[in-house]
Design an enzyme around this catalytic site. Structure first.
Site, PDB file in Angstrom:
ATOM      1  N   HIS A   1       0.839  -1.214   0.000  1.00 53.00           N
ATOM      2  CA  HIS A   1       0.000   0.000   0.000  1.00 53.00           C
ATOM      3  C   HIS A   1       0.867   1.255   0.000  1.00 53.00           C
ATOM      4  O   HIS A   1       0.441   2.302   0.483  1.00 53.00           O
ATOM      5  CB  HIS A   1      -0.935   0.035   1.212  1.00 53.00           C
ATOM      6  CG  HIS A   1      -1.651  -1.251   1.456  1.00 53.00           C
ATOM      7  ND1 HIS A   1      -2.888  -1.508   0.930  1.00 53.00           N
ATOM      8  CD2 HIS A   1      -1.285  -2.363   2.140  1.00 53.00           C
ATOM      9  CE1 HIS A   1      -3.276  -2.730   1.301  1.00 53.00           C
ATOM     10  NE2 HIS A   1      -2.313  -3.269   2.017  1.00 53.00           N
TER      11      HIS A   1
ATOM     12  N   SER B   1      13.932  21.559 -16.507  1.00 55.64           N
ATOM     13  CA  SER B   1      12.722  22.350 -16.718  1.00 55.64           C
ATOM     14  C   SER B   1      13.108  23.652 -17.392  1.00 55.64           C
ATOM     15  O   SER B   1      14.189  24.196 -17.148  1.00 55.64           O
ATOM     16  CB  SER B   1      12.064  22.622 -15.364  1.00 55.64           C
ATOM     17  OG  SER B   1      11.308  23.817 -15.420  1.00 55.64           O
TER      18      SER B   1
ATOM     19  N   LYS C   1      15.361  21.837 -11.399  1.00 53.33           N
ATOM     20  CA  LYS C   1      14.703  20.564 -11.697  1.00 53.33           C
ATOM     21  C   LYS C   1      15.569  19.571 -12.452  1.00 53.33           C
ATOM     22  O   LYS C   1      16.322  19.927 -13.341  1.00 53.33           O
ATOM     23  CB  LYS C   1      13.424  20.817 -12.527  1.00 53.33           C
ATOM     24  CG  LYS C   1      12.302  21.492 -11.796  1.00 53.33           C
ATOM     25  CD  LYS C   1      11.706  20.671 -10.651  1.00 53.33           C
ATOM     26  CE  LYS C   1      10.990  19.450 -11.099  1.00 53.33           C
ATOM     27  NZ  LYS C   1       9.644  19.670 -11.567  1.00 53.33           N
TER      28      LYS C   1
ATOM     29  N   GLU D   1       8.946   8.409 -17.102  1.00 53.88           N
ATOM     30  CA  GLU D   1       7.567   8.890 -17.282  1.00 53.88           C
ATOM     31  C   GLU D   1       7.036   8.525 -18.670  1.00 53.88           C
ATOM     32  O   GLU D   1       5.876   8.153 -18.837  1.00 53.88           O
ATOM     33  CB  GLU D   1       7.510  10.405 -17.087  1.00 53.88           C
ATOM     34  CG  GLU D   1       7.755  10.812 -15.638  1.00 53.88           C
ATOM     35  CD  GLU D   1       7.818  12.321 -15.455  1.00 53.88           C
ATOM     36  OE1 GLU D   1       7.115  13.059 -16.170  1.00 53.88           O
ATOM     37  OE2 GLU D   1       8.591  12.770 -14.594  1.00 53.88           O
TER      38      GLU D   1
END
Ligand code: ARG
Length: 468
Positions: free
Chosen positions: A155, A276, A282, A289
């Site tokens: 979980h 970024s 970043k 992704e």
């Protein structure tokens, strides 16, 4: 005029030509189409259906066309419907009317599925090879990092401590099953359909076994109507690679999470990360992704093909032409994803300190404390209750189980003695999981032995297929 234009009085509407053409897609099958035609022509000559002289001419013409396409010299005519028509038209232009004998005892319906099966056999072999590469990366990272411990999660909550190697090897076995599925799929792809002709077979005295041997197929298809109209081998393939993508996307998700400031378990190499345009600090795990996202595209290919096949009457229908976008789409997505993923994983840095801290600053040893009480004779359910109360005590005191005093623990159960502090050590928790398939180093060694065997065997399989 079209090669099939005899019964037509009008030219095809331009838009219809565009709409029905598959040339842009099936071009990439050209080498298989030509190899298939060479085997077919050899068979026609051997069976006395065409003369050796005619076969020779056709062979020369086909070889020339092969070189032209390979060297980008071949002029594709957009009015040709597909690669099969383009090659046949060029052949007749080159060698004259005897070129028109190539299509004896053959139809595009059996020809296209022959090409697809030859193509897919090669692609399956390549994909299995990439999966082996990925497994080797996982395997050596695991062997290399045998002592690193992190929390195992359920979980997404810290559950029990595990070896990082054990966590990584979980993926090894997922990819092993993916390979096994692809090997099965290879078997069902390795069936030679040529000689089924349009749907009914042919009256010419052909030798299908000869063609199968020439092209390295293990067997010929049993039923001509089935072999021109089903694409279940492609469905099986896309479904097998959908699972490859599922597994890649799971690991991608962990890499994304683990590289966040909240976890800091891993760092993606600069070469596999992006920045970024606005936030200078970043560093994003974009590869992971995109793998996660492209997984959906492959599912789309699967559902799209299943939908094409659903309720299609026998035998060939033009709907089947649309199989290629899905087949090639799935092949391309899975191949590039595997390639880039392997690079990312190989260069991924693991932060053993952060992992260890996360395991230590938690209650991942709570189950081990309960097991300890069970060994002392307490029924598990009661032991669970005792440890639950000790956890509650820790939460109130803002400390870990190891920080409680022996007296504090004994006030909840007199069965506890000073050995409890050994039991609570994270390393001991891991090493106590000696069951087959468990996370102790002893159990892990067994996984390594099995994995080495699998890698050896599968490498041999790939080499065998590459030779044929
Ligand atoms: N381009 C077709 C396909 O990909 C080849 C077979 C066409 N057959 C036909 N009778 N129109 O499926």
């Amino acid at each position: 005029m079209k090669l099939w234009g005899g019964r037509f009085e009008k030219n095809t509407d331009k838009l219809v030509e565009q709409y029905t053409s598959s040339l842009n897609w099936d071009k990439r099958l050209y080498q298989y189409d030509i190899r298939g035609s060479l085997a077919h022509v050899a068979m026609l000559a051997k069976c006395g259906i065409i003369t050796d002289d005619e076969a020779e001419k056709i062979r020369d013409g086909l070889n020339q066309i092969f070189r032209e396409i390979k060297d980008n010299q071949f002029v594709f005519d957009p009015s040709d419907e597909d690669i099969h028509m383009s090659i046949e038209r060029a052949l007749i232009e080159k060698v004259g009317p005897s070129g028109g004998k190539l299509h004896t005892a053959r139809s595009r319906n059996d020809q296209v599925v022959l090409d697809e099966r030859m193509y897919l056999k090669d692609e399956i072999t390549d994909i299995i090879n990439s999966l082996l590469n990925l497994q080797e990366i996982i395997f050596s990272a695991s062997e290399d990092k045998k002592e690193i411990i992190l929390p195992g999660y359920t979980h997404l909550q810290r559950a029990q401590p595990v070896l990082l190697a054990h966590h990584l090897m979980a993926y090894f076995f997922m990819f092993q099953r993916d390979i096994e599925r692809l090997v099965c799929c290879y078997k069902r792809t390795d069936v030679m359909p040529l000689g089924s002709a349009a749907l009914a077979g042919t009256s010419f005295p052909i030798d299908r076994e000869f063609v199968a041997r020439q092209l390295g197929f293990s067997k010929i298809s049993e039923n001509s109507m089935d072999s021109v109209s089903d694409r279940d081998f492609i469905v099986e393939f896309i479904s097998a690679v959908s699972l490859v993508m599922v597994h890649l996307s799971k690991l991608s998700e962990e890499i994304i999470l683990w590289s966040s400031s909240e976890f800091q378990f891993v760092e993606v190499d600069d070469a596999y990360a992006t920045g970024s345009s606005i936030m200078p600090q970043k560093k994003n795990a974009d590869v992971a992704e995109l793998v996660r996202s492209k997984t959906g595209k492959v599912f789309g290919n699967l559902v799209s093909l299943l939908t094409t096949l659903k309720a299609l009457p026998l035998a060939y229908n033009r709907d089947l032409q649309e199989d290629k976008e899905n087949l090639f789409g799935a092949v391309d997505t899975v191949k590039i994803s595997l390639q880039v993923f392997c690079g990312m994983l190989k260069t991924l840095k693991f932060n053993s300190e952060k992992m260890k801290k996360a395991a230590e600053n938690s209650f991942v040893n709570a189950t081990d404390l309960a097991d300890y009480l069970v060994l002392k004779g307490l029924p598990f359910r009661q032991a669970h209750e005792v440890v639950g109360r000790l956890v509650k005590l820790c939460l109130d005191k803002n400390c870990k189980l190891n920080d409680l005093s022996l007296e504090e623990m004994q006030s909840h159960s007199h069965l506890i003695d000073e050995k409890v502090f050994d039991v609570l050590l994270i390393g001991n928790c891991v090493e106590s999981k000696i069951s087959d398939g468990g996370t102790s180093s002893k159990s892990l060694e067994k996984q390594f032995v099995q994995s080495r065997e699998f890698l050896e065997e599968t490498k041999k399989w790939v080499e065998g297929k590459r030779k044929t």
